[in-house]
Scaffold this active site. Structure first.
Site, PDB file in Angstrom:
ATOM      1  N   GLU A 151      -6.246 -10.373  -1.163  1.00  0.00           N
ATOM      2  CA  GLU A 151      -6.918 -10.399   0.480  1.00  0.00           C
ATOM      3  C   GLU A 151      -8.368 -10.620  -0.222  1.00  0.00           C
ATOM      4  O   GLU A 151      -9.278  -9.825   0.132  1.00  0.00           O
ATOM      5  CB  GLU A 151      -6.331  -9.040   0.701  1.00  0.00           C
ATOM      6  CG  GLU A 151      -5.078  -9.087   0.843  1.00  0.00           C
ATOM      7  CD  GLU A 151      -4.554  -7.994   2.613  1.00  0.00           C
ATOM      8  OE1 GLU A 151      -5.477  -6.763   2.796  1.00  0.00           O
ATOM      9  OE2 GLU A 151      -3.468  -7.721   1.458  1.00  0.00           O
TER      10      GLU A 151
ATOM     11  N   GLU B  69       0.725  -1.292   0.063  1.00  0.00           N
ATOM     12  CA  GLU B  69       0.037  -0.137  -0.013  1.00  0.00           C
ATOM     13  C   GLU B  69       0.810   0.708   0.227  1.00  0.00           C
ATOM     14  O   GLU B  69       0.448   2.385   0.743  1.00  0.00           O
ATOM     15  CB  GLU B  69      -1.243  -0.194   1.271  1.00  0.00           C
ATOM     16  CG  GLU B  69      -2.070  -1.554   1.462  1.00  0.00           C
ATOM     17  CD  GLU B  69      -2.773  -1.471   2.118  1.00  0.00           C
ATOM     18  OE1 GLU B  69      -2.734  -0.341   3.225  1.00  0.00           O
ATOM     19  OE2 GLU B  69      -3.282  -1.608   2.693  1.00  0.00           O
TER      20      GLU B  69
HETATM   21  C1  GLA Z   1      -5.239  -4.199   4.089  1.00  0.00           C
HETATM   22  C2  GLA Z   1      -3.674  -4.925   4.925  1.00  0.00           C
HETATM   23  C3  GLA Z   1      -4.531  -6.209   5.440  1.00  0.00           C
HETATM   24  C4  GLA Z   1      -4.768  -6.545   6.410  1.00  0.00           C
HETATM   25  C5  GLA Z   1      -6.365  -6.269   6.035  1.00  0.00           C
HETATM   26  C6  GLA Z   1      -7.420  -5.494   6.799  1.00  0.00           C
HETATM   27  O1  GLA Z   1      -5.297  -5.043   2.856  1.00  0.00           O
HETATM   28  O2  GLA Z   1      -2.545  -5.478   3.285  1.00  0.00           O
HETATM   29  O3  GLA Z   1      -3.293  -7.294   5.726  1.00  0.00           O
HETATM   30  O4  GLA Z   1      -4.887  -5.561   7.487  1.00  0.00           O
HETATM   31  O5  GLA Z   1      -5.415  -4.065   5.349  1.00  0.00           O
HETATM   32  O6  GLA Z   1      -7.816  -6.682   7.718  1.00  0.00           O
END
Ligand code: GLA
Length: 332
Positions: A242, A135
């Site tokens: 994710e 990020e």
């Molecule tokens: C981001 C992070 C993850 C997690 C999510 C929320 O996407 O990369 O590690 O913390 O937020 O759970």
């Protein structure tokens, strides 16, 4: 056990990509059966983040991360490493000198290197890929990078350094840049600019992680397709890292729904089917699809962005039973 009668998710996709889940020390116990039946990859939800592994300088805490690694090993699963360098869940000491002021760049890089060497080195035998930087790209506006304590001290150089240190620590590991809103055209193009500039400079980066925190409404299939095509055109491997599908649009802060309406359930199943059709289509570029959780009994979306609002973003319900979306995804 009922689960035996249903197809195993990871077997259905054996010729396509691995199927993963984010786990923690509780869910590997609570959801053990689902995990071992349907998934062949795991990611630590929080246990490998900087603040968890090295809360104070030089004081590493590996117990929980090790437990997850052991679980993967004992069950013959892959494990993704998540995550080495991020603006969140990183302790203050990393950025501060002994008076509490900002450290100089050299010290910051030395700390980053020590962390990466220790962590990546420790799990070399068990983890074959890492989300090296998480990020770093700014969502809106003109700026390429998000302002963070990393950029304040080290400008954009910290990104290349992180990949170089990770590569030195394990030359065989596949190294990923991971981000959310990855399918938004503006952010997508920024991610591409960043990654392209790393590639041009010979920085060891091998893949892009598409977080895929999506919803019933967003993003559009077309934006996802374009993102996959453009990222793949860089010649990099893609991991869906994710994935979850919220029942609410991001700005929808309603909290009065005890369970999804039939319309929502249908839309949810339809969206998942379309997403996996797309993943199948691009299987030549996608190595793994990881869900951010195992079943609806535990998901971070029940606390974000609205506290204590139930959400149902996964393929298995809170009773660990496959939902209609599961059947649409496996197509049987
Ligand atoms: C981001 C992070 C993850 C997690 C999510 C929320 O996407 O990369 O590690 O913390 O937020 O759970």
């Amino acid at each position: 056990m009922e689960n035996k009668a249903i197809p195993r998710l990871h077997e259905v996709f054996a010729d396509h990509f691995r199927i993963g889940a984010a786990v923690n020390p509780r869910t590997i116990v609570q959801s053990k059966d689902l995990l071992t039946v349907h998934f062949n990859s795991i990611t630590a939800e929080n246990e490998m983040k900087f603040e968890r592994l090295q809360p104070a300088e030089g004081e590493f805490m590996f117990e929980e991360a090790d437990r997850l690694v052991r679980f993967a090993r004992e069950n013959g699963m892959h494990m993704r490493g998540h995550t080495l360098v991020w603006h969140n869940q990183t302790p203050d000491w990393v950025f501060e000198d002994k008076h509490g002021g900002p450290v100089d760049k050299e010290t910051l890089f030395a700390r980053m290197k020590a962390h990466i060497e220790t962590v990546v080195g420790r799990y070399k035998a068990d983890i074959d890929c890492w989300d090296v930087v998480n990020e770093a790209v700014a969502d809106g506006g003109d700026a390429l990078l998000r302002e963070s304590r990393w950029t304040k001290i080290a400008g954009d150089e910290f990104i290349a350094k992180a990949f170089e240190y990770a590569h030195e620590a394990d030359p065989d590991a596949k190294l990923f840049y991971n981000d959310y809103n990855e399918s938004d055209p503006v952010k997508r193009d920024k991610i591409i600019r960043l990654v392209q500039s790393l590639l041009n400079r010979g920085v060891p980066i091998h893949g892009i992680g598409l977080q895929a925190h999506w919803s019933l409404y967003h993003p559009s299939l077309d934006d996802i397709r374009q993102a996959i095509e453009k990222y793949a055109a860089l010649g990099l491997r893609l991991h869906i890292t994710e994935m979850d599908v919220s029942h609410y649009a991001f700005d929808d802060r309603r909290a009065d729904l005890a369970e999804p309406t039939p319309e929502m359930q249908e839309r949810f199943a339809e969206r998942y089917e379309q997403f996996f059709d797309l993943f199948r289509e691009y299987k030549a570029h996608i190595d793994s699809v990881t869900f951010w959780g195992v079943d609806d009994s535990y998901t971070w979306l029940s606390h974000f962005p609205v506290r204590s609002r139930k959400n149902w973003p996964l393929l298995f319900d809170a009773n660990q039973q496959p939902k209609e979306a599961f059947w649409r995804v496996v197509k049987s």
